[in-house]
Design a protein around this motif. Structure first.
Motif, PDB file in Angstrom:
ATOM      1  N   ASN A  90      36.734  40.357  36.628  1.00 47.81           N
ATOM      2  CA  ASN A  90      35.393  40.905  36.718  1.00 47.81           C
ATOM      3  C   ASN A  90      35.094  41.844  35.553  1.00 47.81           C
ATOM      4  OD1 ASN A  90      34.598  39.848  39.421  1.00 47.81           O
ATOM      5  ND2 ASN A  90      36.377  41.036  40.076  1.00 47.81           N
ATOM      6  N   ASP A  92      40.197  35.991  40.421  1.00 48.51           N
ATOM      7  CA  ASP A  92      38.949  36.148  39.685  1.00 48.51           C
ATOM      8  C   ASP A  92      38.966  37.463  38.917  1.00 48.51           C
ATOM      9  OD1 ASP A  92      38.961  37.306  42.260  1.00 48.51           O
ATOM     10  OD2 ASP A  92      36.784  37.594  42.201  1.00 48.51           O
ATOM     11  N   SER A 139      35.259  35.694  35.837  1.00 47.00           N
ATOM     12  CA  SER A 139      35.620  34.312  36.131  1.00 47.00           C
ATOM     13  C   SER A 139      35.467  34.095  37.636  1.00 47.00           C
ATOM     14  CB  SER A 139      37.059  34.011  35.680  1.00 47.00           C
ATOM     15  OG  SER A 139      37.989  34.825  36.385  1.00 47.00           O
ATOM     16  N   THR A 140      35.554  32.858  38.055  1.00 43.23           N
ATOM     17  CA  THR A 140      35.295  32.486  39.445  1.00 43.23           C
ATOM     18  C   THR A 140      36.597  32.409  40.240  1.00 43.23           C
ATOM     19  OG1 THR A 140      33.367  31.208  38.739  1.00 43.23           O
ATOM     20  CG2 THR A 140      34.235  30.735  40.934  1.00 43.23           C
ATOM     21  N   GLN A 149      39.318  29.519  40.087  1.00 40.83           N
ATOM     22  CA  GLN A 149      39.156  28.722  38.869  1.00 40.83           C
ATOM     23  C   GLN A 149      39.931  29.332  37.712  1.00 40.83           C
ATOM     24  OE1 GLN A 149      37.424  25.752  38.837  1.00 40.83           O
ATOM     25  NE2 GLN A 149      37.349  26.138  41.050  1.00 40.83           N
TER      26      GLN A 149
END
Length: 414
Positions: A334, A332, A203-204, A207
């Motif tokens: 990963n 975030d 994910s970013t 966000q």
């Protein structure tokens, strides 16, 4: 769902863990060969790296199976994961026209050494079983009540990715400070019966994600033993929480079982005492009926004793809910991140997922089937977690999650 038959004879046993319905992913080597990616089928491993090198299997323009981890496959995303599973069905299903081509790429599992299946990015452990949380409250605080925040959100802590190891790896008894500042080897060494969810896509930063997005991000599941030094933990966890008591070792099973393999065993959520906030609600509950057990075998004992049986469905928060909450503040996630479920305890004593609970803090010692008595794990003991989902004439298993405890390392000062 019933058994999906394969031309690999060992895959059609009702008691085997790796039928065609399963197809879990791992990393293996034989002799002096380099570790590479494979899939378990019956009592064999399909060598995906060799098939890829021969041009029989391709997921992308680049080679992704010739490395000792599944991270490169994970980064290809859910569409590629689904495509791989379909290709494997075609290779290994009963009556496959490619049997003669594929059969030379099967390796007997008995000849193989299994390795860590992923490069672990980050490791976060949760506290997501209400039965375990209430038991620990009674043991540590004298009341079985839950913390005020517990029914509202998944509670977790950031652990050590560097000490996550594959099944079969020995663990040294940790040294550390214990209550009142004494120093020495842990005297209350424990296990925690858990399952781990592996994040496959990221994910970013900044966000948040939805529970539906989180479910799509999960590549698969493993069994997980969060080894715990209860006396070290009790002294240090005031006020910040787990540190050295949890940092010395976490064992996972070698095979990654996919959400697709577990889909037939999906089950409903627990009864909620407090409605969850909208961001944690799931349109499709992410819970599975996976039977779990804990075995203990002292050094020299003739056999292992089963000391507990539980079930993944006893959790209060699913892996997708845990992942969603993890990212809600902007963290975030990963590929390769590992999320421990937290100890999975059921409502009855025989279903408790830790020795802390089973021996009730050492006050009620366990007598094993071979006569030995235990409150906590002693040097030489091997602890093994096992788990499977039971279908109609088949089971979807994970392989063992085992570790033996070695004595503490000699250090000046104790």
């Amino acid at each position: 769902m019933t058994l999906m038959r394969s031309w690999v004879a060992g895959a059609n046993s009702a008691e085997g863990e790796f039928p065609l319905n399963n197809l879990p992913y791992g990393v293996f080597s034989v002799g002096g060969d380099d570790p590479r990616c494979g899939v378990a089928i019956g009592d064999m491993i399909l060598d995906l790296a060799a098939m890829e090198a021969a041009g029989l299997l391709r997921l992308s323009d680049d080679l992704v199976f010739d490395v000792p981890f599944w991270n490169e496959v994970m980064e290809l995303g859910p569409e590629a994961w689904a495509r791989l599973r379909v290709m494997l069905f075609g290779f290994l299903g009963e009556g496959a026209e490619t049997r003669g081509i594929v059969e030379p790429y099967l390796v007997p599992m008995a000849r193989a050494r299994l390795h860590m299946p992923i490069l672990v990015g980050e490791y976060t452990d949760f506290f997501a079983s209400a039965h375990h949380a209430r038991n620990m409250g009674a043991l540590l605080r004298g009341t079985p009540g839950l913390p005020a925040n517990w029914l509202h959100m998944p509670i977790g802590y950031n652990g050590r990715a560097s000490s996550v190891v594959v099944s079969g790896t020995d663990i040294h008894r940790p040294l550390g400070q214990v209550p009142q500042g004494a120093f020495g080897p842990c005297q209350r060494l424990d296990i925690e019966l858990e399952m781990g969810a592996i994040v496959g896509t990221g994910s970013t930063l900044g966000q948040p994600i939805t529970t539906a997005e989180a479910a799509e991000m999960i590549f698969g599941y493993v069994l997980l033993n969060d080894w715990s030094a209860r006396d070290i933990q009790a002294w240090e966890a005031q006020p910040l929480g787990p540190f050295q008591g949890k940092a010395f070792g976490t064992t996972i099973s070698p095979w990654i079982v996919t959400p697709a393999a577990l889909e037939p065993f999906r089950c409903g959520p627990p009864v909620r005492e407090v409605p969850l906030l909208p961001y944690l609600q799931e349109a499709v509950p992410g819970f599975y009926d996976v039977q779990l057990q804990v075995q203990m075998q002292p050094m020299g004992a003739a056999r292992a004793s089963t000391i507990a049986r539980s079930n993944y469905k006893h959790l209060y928060y699913s892996a997708a809910q845990q992942l969603t909450h993890h990212a809600v503040g902007g963290c975030d996630m990963n590929p390769g991140d590992l999320l421990g479920s937290g100890t999975i305890s059921g409502p009855e004593k025989a279903e408790f997922g830790s020795l802390m609970e089973l021996s009730w803090g050492g006050a009620e010692p366990l007598t094993l089937e071979t006569g030995e008595v235990r409150c906590f794990v002693e040097d030489g003991d091997t602890m093994t977690l096992r788990g499977h989902a039971q279908g109609d004439g088949f089971r979807v298993g994970f392989g063992p999650c085992a570790g033996r405890i070695l004595p503490a390392v000699n250090m000046p000062g104790w």
